[in-house]
Structures are given as C-alpha cells and as structure tokens.
Design a protein around this motif. Structure first.
Motif, PDB file in Angstrom:
ATOM      1  N   SER A   1       7.849  10.182   0.939  1.00 53.79           N
ATOM      2  CA  SER A   1       7.216  10.052  -0.379  1.00 53.79           C
ATOM      3  C   SER A   1       6.633   8.663  -0.607  1.00 53.79           C
ATOM      4  O   SER A   1       6.074   8.388  -1.675  1.00 53.79           O
ATOM      5  N   ILE A   2       6.763   7.764   0.382  1.00 53.51           N
ATOM      6  CA  ILE A   2       6.300   6.390   0.239  1.00 53.51           C
ATOM      7  C   ILE A   2       5.106   6.176   1.176  1.00 53.51           C
ATOM      8  O   ILE A   2       5.226   6.312   2.392  1.00 53.51           O
ATOM      9  N   TYR A   3       3.947   5.870   0.593  1.00 51.14           N
ATOM     10  CA  TYR A   3       2.736   5.637   1.384  1.00 51.14           C
ATOM     11  C   TYR A   3       2.184   4.264   1.023  1.00 51.14           C
ATOM     12  O   TYR A   3       1.712   4.033  -0.087  1.00 51.14           O
ATOM     13  N   THR A   4       2.278   3.348   1.972  1.00 55.94           N
ATOM     14  CA  THR A   4       1.877   1.968   1.729  1.00 55.94           C
ATOM     15  C   THR A   4       0.481   1.694   2.278  1.00 55.94           C
ATOM     16  O   THR A   4      -0.034   2.433   3.127  1.00 55.94           O
ATOM     17  N   ALA A   5      -0.092   0.585   1.822  1.00 57.21           N
ATOM     18  CA  ALA A   5      -1.384   0.168   2.366  1.00 57.21           C
ATOM     19  C   ALA A   5      -1.273  -0.143   3.852  1.00 57.21           C
ATOM     20  O   ALA A   5      -2.267  -0.033   4.583  1.00 57.21           O
ATOM     21  N   SER A   6      -0.078  -0.510   4.324  1.00 57.08           N
ATOM     22  CA  SER A   6       0.124  -0.732   5.768  1.00 57.08           C
ATOM     23  C   SER A   6      -0.078   0.560   6.541  1.00 57.08           C
ATOM     24  O   SER A   6      -0.773   0.582   7.576  1.00 57.08           O
ATOM     25  N   LEU A   7       0.522   1.644   6.077  1.00 59.63           N
ATOM     26  CA  LEU A   7       0.376   2.934   6.754  1.00 59.63           C
ATOM     27  C   LEU A   7      -1.069   3.410   6.704  1.00 59.63           C
ATOM     28  O   LEU A   7      -1.591   3.944   7.690  1.00 59.63           O
ATOM     29  N   ALA A   8      -1.718   3.206   5.573  1.00 59.39           N
ATOM     30  CA  ALA A   8      -3.122   3.614   5.451  1.00 59.39           C
ATOM     31  C   ALA A   8      -4.019   2.777   6.364  1.00 59.39           C
ATOM     32  O   ALA A   8      -5.011   3.277   6.913  1.00 59.39           O
ATOM     33  N   THR A   9      -3.660   1.503   6.543  1.00 58.29           N
ATOM     34  CA  THR A   9      -4.421   0.641   7.452  1.00 58.29           C
ATOM     35  C   THR A   9      -4.330   1.156   8.881  1.00 58.29           C
ATOM     36  O   THR A   9      -5.340   1.239   9.594  1.00 58.29           O
TER      37      THR A   9
ATOM     38  N   GLU B   1     -10.444  -0.762  20.674  1.00 58.53           N
ATOM     39  CA  GLU B   1      -9.373  -1.296  21.518  1.00 58.53           C
ATOM     40  C   GLU B   1      -8.176  -1.702  20.648  1.00 58.53           C
ATOM     41  O   GLU B   1      -8.354  -2.235  19.544  1.00 58.53           O
ATOM     42  N   LYS B   2      -6.965  -1.473  21.141  1.00 59.65           N
ATOM     43  CA  LYS B   2      -5.766  -1.674  20.308  1.00 59.65           C
ATOM     44  C   LYS B   2      -5.265  -3.116  20.379  1.00 59.65           C
ATOM     45  O   LYS B   2      -4.122  -3.386  20.767  1.00 59.65           O
ATOM     46  N   THR B   3      -6.136  -4.048  19.993  1.00 63.33           N
ATOM     47  CA  THR B   3      -5.753  -5.456  19.901  1.00 63.33           C
ATOM     48  C   THR B   3      -6.046  -5.937  18.486  1.00 63.33           C
ATOM     49  O   THR B   3      -7.057  -5.561  17.889  1.00 63.33           O
ATOM     50  N   VAL B   4      -5.167  -6.801  17.969  1.00 63.19           N
ATOM     51  CA  VAL B   4      -5.270  -7.154  16.556  1.00 63.19           C
ATOM     52  C   VAL B   4      -4.681  -8.539  16.290  1.00 63.19           C
ATOM     53  O   VAL B   4      -3.711  -8.945  16.950  1.00 63.19           O
ATOM     54  N   TYR B   5      -5.319  -9.257  15.366  1.00 64.61           N
ATOM     55  CA  TYR B   5      -4.709 -10.464  14.812  1.00 64.61           C
ATOM     56  C   TYR B   5      -4.399 -10.184  13.345  1.00 64.61           C
ATOM     57  O   TYR B   5      -5.271  -9.737  12.592  1.00 64.61           O
TER      58      TYR B   5
ATOM     59  N   ILE C   1      -2.815 -11.398   9.625  1.00 66.96           N
ATOM     60  CA  ILE C   1      -2.225 -12.256   8.601  1.00 66.96           C
ATOM     61  C   ILE C   1      -1.491 -11.311   7.660  1.00 66.96           C
ATOM     62  O   ILE C   1      -2.110 -10.498   6.977  1.00 66.96           O
ATOM     63  N   GLY C   2      -0.181 -11.388   7.663  1.00 67.88           N
ATOM     64  CA  GLY C   2       0.607 -10.449   6.874  1.00 67.88           C
ATOM     65  C   GLY C   2       2.077 -10.584   7.225  1.00 67.88           C
ATOM     66  O   GLY C   2       2.441 -11.319   8.147  1.00 67.88           O
ATOM     67  N   GLU C   3       2.902  -9.849   6.529  1.00 60.25           N
ATOM     68  CA  GLU C   3       4.342  -9.961   6.710  1.00 60.25           C
ATOM     69  C   GLU C   3       4.885  -8.775   7.502  1.00 60.25           C
ATOM     70  O   GLU C   3       4.135  -7.945   8.020  1.00 60.25           O
ATOM     71  N   ASP C   4       6.209  -8.709   7.593  1.00 58.24           N
ATOM     72  CA  ASP C   4       6.852  -7.778   8.522  1.00 58.24           C
ATOM     73  C   ASP C   4       6.484  -6.321   8.282  1.00 58.24           C
ATOM     74  O   ASP C   4       6.345  -5.553   9.231  1.00 58.24           O
ATOM     75  N   GLY C   5       6.331  -5.923   7.018  1.00 50.09           N
ATOM     76  CA  GLY C   5       6.019  -4.530   6.730  1.00 50.09           C
ATOM     77  C   GLY C   5       4.722  -4.088   7.368  1.00 50.09           C
ATOM     78  O   GLY C   5       4.620  -2.982   7.913  1.00 50.09           O
ATOM     79  N   LEU C   6       3.721  -4.973   7.344  1.00 49.41           N
ATOM     80  CA  LEU C   6       2.428  -4.674   7.947  1.00 49.41           C
ATOM     81  C   LEU C   6       2.496  -4.760   9.467  1.00 49.41           C
ATOM     82  O   LEU C   6       2.031  -3.859  10.181  1.00 49.41           O
ATOM     83  N   LYS C   7       3.080  -5.832   9.956  1.00 53.49           N
ATOM     84  CA  LYS C   7       3.139  -6.031  11.410  1.00 53.49           C
ATOM     85  C   LYS C   7       3.912  -4.908  12.090  1.00 53.49           C
ATOM     86  O   LYS C   7       3.495  -4.390  13.130  1.00 53.49           O
ATOM     87  N   GLU C   8       5.035  -4.523  11.503  1.00 56.01           N
ATOM     88  CA  GLU C   8       5.836  -3.463  12.104  1.00 56.01           C
ATOM     89  C   GLU C   8       5.042  -2.163  12.194  1.00 56.01           C
ATOM     90  O   GLU C   8       5.061  -1.478  13.221  1.00 56.01           O
ATOM     91  N   ALA C   9       4.341  -1.816  11.115  1.00 53.53           N
ATOM     92  CA  ALA C   9       3.572  -0.569  11.109  1.00 53.53           C
ATOM     93  C   ALA C   9       2.486  -0.588  12.180  1.00 53.53           C
ATOM     94  O   ALA C   9       2.278   0.403  12.894  1.00 53.53           O
TER      95      ALA C   9
ATOM     96  N   GLU D   1       4.077  -0.832  15.863  1.00 49.27           N
ATOM     97  CA  GLU D   1       4.717   0.437  16.224  1.00 49.27           C
ATOM     98  C   GLU D   1       3.694   1.508  16.579  1.00 49.27           C
ATOM     99  O   GLU D   1       4.000   2.453  17.307  1.00 49.27           O
ATOM    100  N   ALA D   2       2.470   1.347  16.080  1.00 49.98           N
ATOM    101  CA  ALA D   2       1.400   2.297  16.389  1.00 49.98           C
ATOM    102  C   ALA D   2       0.717   1.978  17.719  1.00 49.98           C
ATOM    103  O   ALA D   2      -0.273   2.626  18.077  1.00 49.98           O
ATOM    104  N   GLY D   3       1.230   0.978  18.432  1.00 50.65           N
ATOM    105  CA  GLY D   3       0.723   0.690  19.768  1.00 50.65           C
ATOM    106  C   GLY D   3      -0.284  -0.434  19.862  1.00 50.65           C
ATOM    107  O   GLY D   3      -0.849  -0.674  20.937  1.00 50.65           O
ATOM    108  N   TYR D   4      -0.511  -1.155  18.767  1.00 48.28           N
ATOM    109  CA  TYR D   4      -1.452  -2.272  18.789  1.00 48.28           C
ATOM    110  C   TYR D   4      -0.767  -3.538  19.302  1.00 48.28           C
ATOM    111  O   TYR D   4       0.417  -3.757  19.048  1.00 48.28           O
ATOM    112  N   LYS D   5      -1.517  -4.372  20.020  1.00 50.22           N
ATOM    113  CA  LYS D   5      -0.989  -5.588  20.620  1.00 50.22           C
ATOM    114  C   LYS D   5      -1.588  -6.818  19.932  1.00 50.22           C
ATOM    115  O   LYS D   5      -2.777  -6.849  19.602  1.00 50.22           O
ATOM    116  N   LYS D   6      -0.759  -7.833  19.766  1.00 46.90           N
ATOM    117  CA  LYS D   6      -1.219  -9.080  19.152  1.00 46.90           C
ATOM    118  C   LYS D   6      -2.191  -9.803  20.080  1.00 46.90           C
ATOM    119  O   LYS D   6      -1.939  -9.943  21.271  1.00 46.90           O
TER     120      LYS D   6
END
Length: 257
Positions: free
Chosen positions: A71-79, A89-93, A95-103, A106-111
């Motif tokens: 029942s919880i849908y965050t802007a992180s999940l929508a991103t 390509e699954k590479t990303v930089y 700026i954000g906190e743990d909730g965003l980074k974890e999402a 976990e979806a397979g993107y690499k820093k």
C-alpha cells in the motif's frame, strides 16, 4: 460532510496523516476508517529518504497505523519503474538517501561517478559541493537527468525546510537542462499509482495537504482532490487558489468515506 463515494484513494503522508514526528489523530482515524470499510488505498509519498519498509514500520510505531507494504508507493519506486521503462544502460549517479539508493541498486543499477546513463537527484541531507559537481558534469556529458520530486520545501516541526525540488533547481541552473520529474504532481507517478489501484480515475480521490503537489496531482491528471489544511497549504490560502480542489476540509474526521 456529504460527498461522492470513491472506490479507491491516493493519500499523501507528511502533513496529511502525520506532521513530521507529530501525530494527526484525524489522519490516523481516516486510514482506520478506510480499512474498516475495505476501501483500497495507496499511500503516495514524494519522500525518497525512507524505504517502504521503513515507512511501514514508522507508521506502526509512531502513528498507530498497520498497513501492507504493497500500500506504500514512493517516488523512489516510481523512479525505478520509469528508469526500467526507458531501458538505458544500468549505471547511475545518485544524490539522495538510503531509501532511494536501496530501491535503485536493488533493481540492478550500478553506481557510476564519471559517465552514468542516469543522474537521479532527490533530497540528501548530507549533500556536499562535490556531489553537485559530479551530477553537473555527468549531465553535461549526456546523462539522463531525473528529479524524484518537485517539493521545494518540506513541512517539519521547525517550519518549511528545503526539499528535493530546491536541489534539482540548483542543478538545472548549473546544467541548463530540465530534469524529468517523477513525483507528484507529475503524470509519471500518478499513472503508475492509478494502475496499481486498478480503478478508473473517476472512481479515485487524491487526498493531501499540499496544493502544489498533492492537489495539483488531481487537477493536472483528471482526478478529484481533497485538500486537508493540516500541513502545507493553510486555510487562509484556499480562497486564492487558482483552481479549487474538489473538496476542502480542516481535518480528515470531516470526511465521510
């Protein structure tokens, strides 16, 4: 109050169900009444600092609300959903906190600091100038620029503090590139949320305290809206709003589900 009956609800959290760390009893009661009536809802938050599991635990521990993780849908999940749709390509930089980074991770993107496919910018209370530099240079090099949400301010016990939108504006100024905004009031998060609820837009009500994000989500996307004046938008502002919400209440105890 007398109002139309809705089959499903999209509901903001901060300023609507609680305010910072303060309880809003009418907000808690509102969720309990929806649950008792068996009415589906989605808690739709632009906050990217916390994972859905942390949000779920906080609702239980601090605000007397037990709700399903689904029942919880965050802007992180929508991103993440939006990035997956683009299929770069699954590479990303980030700026954000743990909730965003974890999402995202976990979806397979690499820093990637130097040449990422995406730059994603959200609220980050540990922001440094070097982080702004890396994001700016990556966007200049062609990275797709995503902003999780446009909130310029966050309501808190201390007042209105800078939000993700303020950081996004700074990087937009430095790059002269407009970010694709995911969160409320944009169509990206709204269409995803409507799809998850599974009802027609005419059967859904958007509930929130912030006219610029929550209520414009409804207005901009063809969904009825309920403004509750317990957070960002104050009662004295209501008569001057450019387009009126469908409904306005001073607290959610006034709303008949």
């Amino acid at each position: 109050m007398t109002n139309k009956k809705y089959k499903g609800y999209l509901i903001d959290l901060d300023g609507t169900i609680y305010l910072g760390n303060e309880r809003i009893p009418a907000g808690e009661n509102f969720i309990h009444r929806l649950q008792a009536a068996g009415i589906p809802y989605l808690l739709l938050t632009n906050n990217t600092t916390k994972t859905p599991r942390v949000v779920q635990k906080r609702l239980h521990d601090k605000f007397n609300i037990d709700t399903a993780l689904s029942s919880i849908y965050t802007a992180s999940l929508a991103t993440v959903d939006y990035m997956n749709d683009l299929g770069l390509e699954k590479t990303v930089y980030i700026i954000g906190e743990d909730g965003l980074k974890e999402a995202i991770y976990e979806a397979g993107y690499k820093k990637e600091r130097e040449n990422p496919a995406y730059v994603v910018v959200a609220l980050d209370t540990d922001l440094t100038y070097e982080m702004l530099v890396l994001a700016t240079l990556a966007i200049h090099n062609g990275a797709t620029f995503i902003g999780t949400n446009p909130d310029l301010n966050l309501p808190s016990e201390r007042g209105l503090t800078p939000g993700a939108g303020a950081l996004i504006k700074m990087i937009e100024a430095a790059t002269r590139v407009k970010a694709t905004i995911i969160g409320k009031p944009e169509a990206i998060i709204t269409e995803k949320a409507v799809s998850k609820l599974g009802f027609e837009k005419s059967d859904i009500l958007m509930v929130g305290d912030n006219y610029l994000t929550d209520i414009r989500t409804g207005i901009n996307n063809g969904i009825d809206s309920l403004l509750v004046t317990t957070g960002f938008t104050k009662p004295e502002e209501v008569p001057e709003l450019p387009i009126a919400p469908t409904y306005v209440v001073s607290n959610l105890d006034e709303w008949d589900v």
